[in-house]
Design an enzyme around this catalytic site. Sequence first.
Site, short mmCIF file in Angstrom:
data_model
loop_
_atom_site.label_atom_id
_atom_site.label_comp_id
_atom_site.label_asym_id
_atom_site.label_seq_id
_atom_site.Cartn_x
_atom_site.Cartn_y
_atom_site.Cartn_z
N TYR A 1 4.83 9.15 17.36
CA TYR A 1 5.34 8.99 16.00
C TYR A 1 6.63 9.80 15.81
O TYR A 1 7.62 9.29 15.31
CB TYR A 1 4.26 9.46 15.02
CG TYR A 1 4.59 9.32 13.55
CD1 TYR A 1 4.64 8.06 12.95
CD2 TYR A 1 4.82 10.43 12.74
CE1 TYR A 1 4.91 7.92 11.60
CE2 TYR A 1 5.09 10.30 11.39
CZ TYR A 1 5.13 9.05 10.82
OH TYR A 1 5.39 8.91 9.48
N LYS B 1 10.31 8.24 14.97
CA LYS B 1 11.05 8.63 13.76
C LYS B 1 12.39 9.28 14.14
O LYS B 1 13.40 9.04 13.49
CB LYS B 1 10.22 9.58 12.88
CG LYS B 1 9.00 8.91 12.22
CD LYS B 1 9.38 7.83 11.22
CE LYS B 1 8.16 7.28 10.47
NZ LYS B 1 8.47 6.10 9.64
N SER C 1 0.84 -1.20 0.00
CA SER C 1 0.00 0.00 0.00
C SER C 1 0.88 1.25 0.00
O SER C 1 2.07 1.20 0.34
CB SER C 1 -0.87 -0.06 1.26
OG SER C 1 -1.32 1.22 1.65
N SER D 1 -1.76 8.29 0.95
CA SER D 1 -1.55 6.85 1.16
C SER D 1 -2.68 6.39 2.07
O SER D 1 -3.62 7.13 2.35
CB SER D 1 -0.21 6.60 1.83
OG SER D 1 -0.28 6.96 3.20
N SER E 1 10.55 10.50 8.19
CA SER E 1 9.48 11.45 7.95
C SER E 1 10.04 12.83 8.29
O SER E 1 11.08 12.91 8.96
CB SER E 1 8.30 11.12 8.87
OG SER E 1 7.41 12.21 8.95
N ILE F 1 3.21 4.47 -0.16
CA ILE F 1 4.51 4.82 -0.72
C ILE F 1 5.29 3.57 -1.12
O ILE F 1 5.92 3.53 -2.18
CB ILE F 1 5.32 5.66 0.30
CG1 ILE F 1 4.53 6.92 0.72
CG2 ILE F 1 6.67 6.07 -0.28
CD1 ILE F 1 5.17 7.73 1.83
N1 NAP Z 1 1.91 9.21 4.01
C1 NAP Z 1 2.60 10.14 4.62
O1 NAP Z 1 2.15 11.28 4.72
C2 NAP Z 1 3.97 9.84 5.18
C3 NAP Z 1 4.80 10.89 5.53
C4 NAP Z 1 6.06 10.60 6.05
C5 NAP Z 1 6.45 9.30 6.25
N2 NAP Z 1 5.63 8.28 5.92
C6 NAP Z 1 6.08 6.91 6.18
O2 NAP Z 1 5.97 6.13 5.01
C7 NAP Z 1 5.88 4.76 5.39
C8 NAP Z 1 4.80 4.10 4.56
O3 NAP Z 1 3.56 4.64 4.89
P1 NAP Z 1 2.39 4.97 3.87
O4 NAP Z 1 2.10 6.42 4.03
O5 NAP Z 1 2.68 4.44 2.54
O6 NAP Z 1 1.18 4.20 4.60
P2 NAP Z 1 0.31 2.91 4.24
O7 NAP Z 1 -0.34 3.10 2.92
O8 NAP Z 1 -0.52 2.69 5.44
O9 NAP Z 1 1.40 1.75 4.14
C9 NAP Z 1 1.95 1.15 5.28
C10 NAP Z 1 2.51 -0.20 4.90
O10 NAP Z 1 3.08 -0.82 6.07
C11 NAP Z 1 2.65 -2.16 6.17
N3 NAP Z 1 2.63 -2.61 7.55
C12 NAP Z 1 2.02 -2.01 8.61
N4 NAP Z 1 2.18 -2.76 9.71
C13 NAP Z 1 2.92 -3.84 9.36
C14 NAP Z 1 3.39 -4.99 10.05
N5 NAP Z 1 3.14 -5.18 11.35
N6 NAP Z 1 4.10 -5.90 9.36
C15 NAP Z 1 4.35 -5.72 8.04
N7 NAP Z 1 3.91 -4.68 7.33
C16 NAP Z 1 3.21 -3.75 7.99
C17 NAP Z 1 1.26 -2.14 5.53
O11 NAP Z 1 0.93 -3.40 4.97
P3 NAP Z 1 -0.07 -4.50 5.64
O12 NAP Z 1 -1.18 -3.76 6.26
O13 NAP Z 1 -0.45 -5.35 4.47
O14 NAP Z 1 0.80 -5.22 6.61
C18 NAP Z 1 1.45 -1.16 4.38
O15 NAP Z 1 1.97 -1.80 3.23
C19 NAP Z 1 5.66 4.75 6.90
O16 NAP Z 1 6.87 4.40 7.54
C20 NAP Z 1 5.26 6.16 7.20
O17 NAP Z 1 5.59 6.53 8.51
C21 NAP Z 1 4.40 8.53 5.39
C1 NAG Z 2 14.00 7.40 10.46
C2 NAG Z 2 13.48 6.18 9.89
O1 NAG Z 2 13.96 5.84 8.88
N1 NAG Z 2 12.48 5.53 10.48
C3 NAG Z 2 11.65 4.56 9.91
C4 NAG Z 2 12.37 3.39 9.35
O2 NAG Z 2 11.46 2.52 8.76
C5 NAG Z 2 10.33 2.15 9.54
C6 NAG Z 2 9.42 1.34 8.70
O3 NAG Z 2 9.77 -0.01 8.71
C7 NAG Z 2 9.61 3.37 10.02
O4 NAG Z 2 8.44 3.07 10.67
C8 NAG Z 2 10.63 4.07 10.88
O5 NAG Z 2 10.06 5.09 11.62
#
Ligand code: NAP
Ligand code: NAG
Length: 320
Positions: free
Chosen positions: A199, A203, A56, A234, A186, A58
């Site tokens: 969070y 991070k 899902s 996302s 992030s 990113i």
């Molecule tokens: N979207 C934003 O605004 C944003 C901004 C900064 C950073 N990020 C970071 O980007 C990363 C990806 O997030 P996203 O925004 O793409 O969100 P997302 O669409 O919710 O994707 C999260 C992914 O993590 C997997 N996941 C969650 N718990 C898990 C577990 N216990 N074991 C294995 N896989 C697990 C989910 O897959 P399943 O549910 O199939 O396990 C999903 O594929 C995160 O680390 C997030 O903190 C996002």
């Molecule tokens: C700083 C950083 O890279 N943190 C992230 C590393 O990847 C995991 C995902 O598996 C994030 O949840 C961490 O916060």
Amino acid sequence: MDFCTAIEILAVAVAVIQILRLIFTDCDLQLQWAEKFGQSTGVLARKVVWITGASSGIGEYLAYELAKAGCRLILTARREEELQRVKKQCLSFGSLLDEDILVLPLDLLQFDRHRPAVEEVIARYKQIDVLVNNAGRSQRAAWEKTDLQVDREMLEINVLSVLSLTKQVLPRMLDRGQGHIVNMSSVAGKVGAPLSGSYTGAKHAIQGWFNALRMEMYSRNISVTNLCPGPVFSNLLKGSFTEKTGEVLDVEMKEGEKRMSTERCARLCAVAIANRLDEVWISQHPILLGVYLSQYMPTIGTWLLKRVGVKVVSRFREGK
Ligand SMILES: NC(=O)c1ccc[n+]([C@@H]2O[C@H](COP(=O)([O-])OP(=O)(O)OC[C@H]3O[C@@H](n4cnc5c(N)ncnc54)[C@H](OP(=O)(O)O)[C@@H]3O)[C@@H](O)[C@H]2O)c1
Ligand SMILES: CC(=O)N[C@H]1CO[C@H](CO)[C@@H](O)[C@@H]1O
Ligand SMILES: *[C@@H]1O[C@H](CO)[C@@H](O)[C@H](O)[C@H]1NC(C)=O
């Protein structure tokens, strides 16, 4: 014109160019440069790249970007059907064969399964070139109301699971004398994000762990990249933590919110990986500006963010 005047004019010109670059960008200036003049993602062709959280958001779109670049992929998350859907889409770009993509379902909270998973990958591909620790969960909560148990669970998924998987993969990279660890942080890994305390803490923690790792790995030919996106479309808010133990937010991101598209974020992440950049910031303004300010002028940055942070974040979350 004497030499000093020439230098002054040059300095002003450089400053103006930098400011113009900064106004019209959706990422930090080093990444902007790399996208235009750096290595294309084609340098990653045939590399073995393991993406966690590939079902899902990113991670999913990064898989598409890397499939187009010709990477061999390992796709990990909990939901196998979703991973199969992503695999099918990756194959549709035409540069990969079925055997080039391994769907490896795994709950990253089951730490004892990390080692067998790594063994399965090595049995299949003999090597891991890049590990992208992307899986994670976000949070919306007031600091003072947050259960300590929520902080604990946040550390489990966003920090400890990442450290555990990385510790299993790293020796394989060291054996070969090359590798690349990529971690999804992030902008909340750079600046305190109000109303997401656990969070932000997680991070920042991972950021520290990987900054230390980068120093230790430099002489051993292993790169470490921290990706720091701001708001991106996302499914992150569906699975977000709140203040209460066991509760999930279950909110859909809405069109019209000021977020970057998932495709654009994934594209910039792929450029950062191809160019082995240490740390990149991926966001539109004003958040990008906030990160620049707090990094380069911390006193002013903190003075300002303290006063407007909660308001800006609350308004953003109300979709205004
Ligand atoms: N979207 C934003 O605004 C944003 C901004 C900064 C950073 N990020 C970071 O980007 C990363 C990806 O997030 P996203 O925004 O793409 O969100 P997302 O669409 O919710 O994707 C999260 C992914 O993590 C997997 N996941 C969650 N718990 C898990 C577990 N216990 N074991 C294995 N896989 C697990 C989910 O897959 P399943 O549910 O199939 O396990 C999903 O594929 C995160 O680390 C997030 O903190 C996002
Ligand atoms: C700083 C950083 O890279 N943190 C992230 C590393 O990847 C995991 C995902 O598996 C994030 O949840 C961490 O916060
Ligand atoms: C270092 O890593 C790069 C790419 O990952 C590889 O091409 C190169 O051969 C490695 N260098 C050494 C000395 O092992």
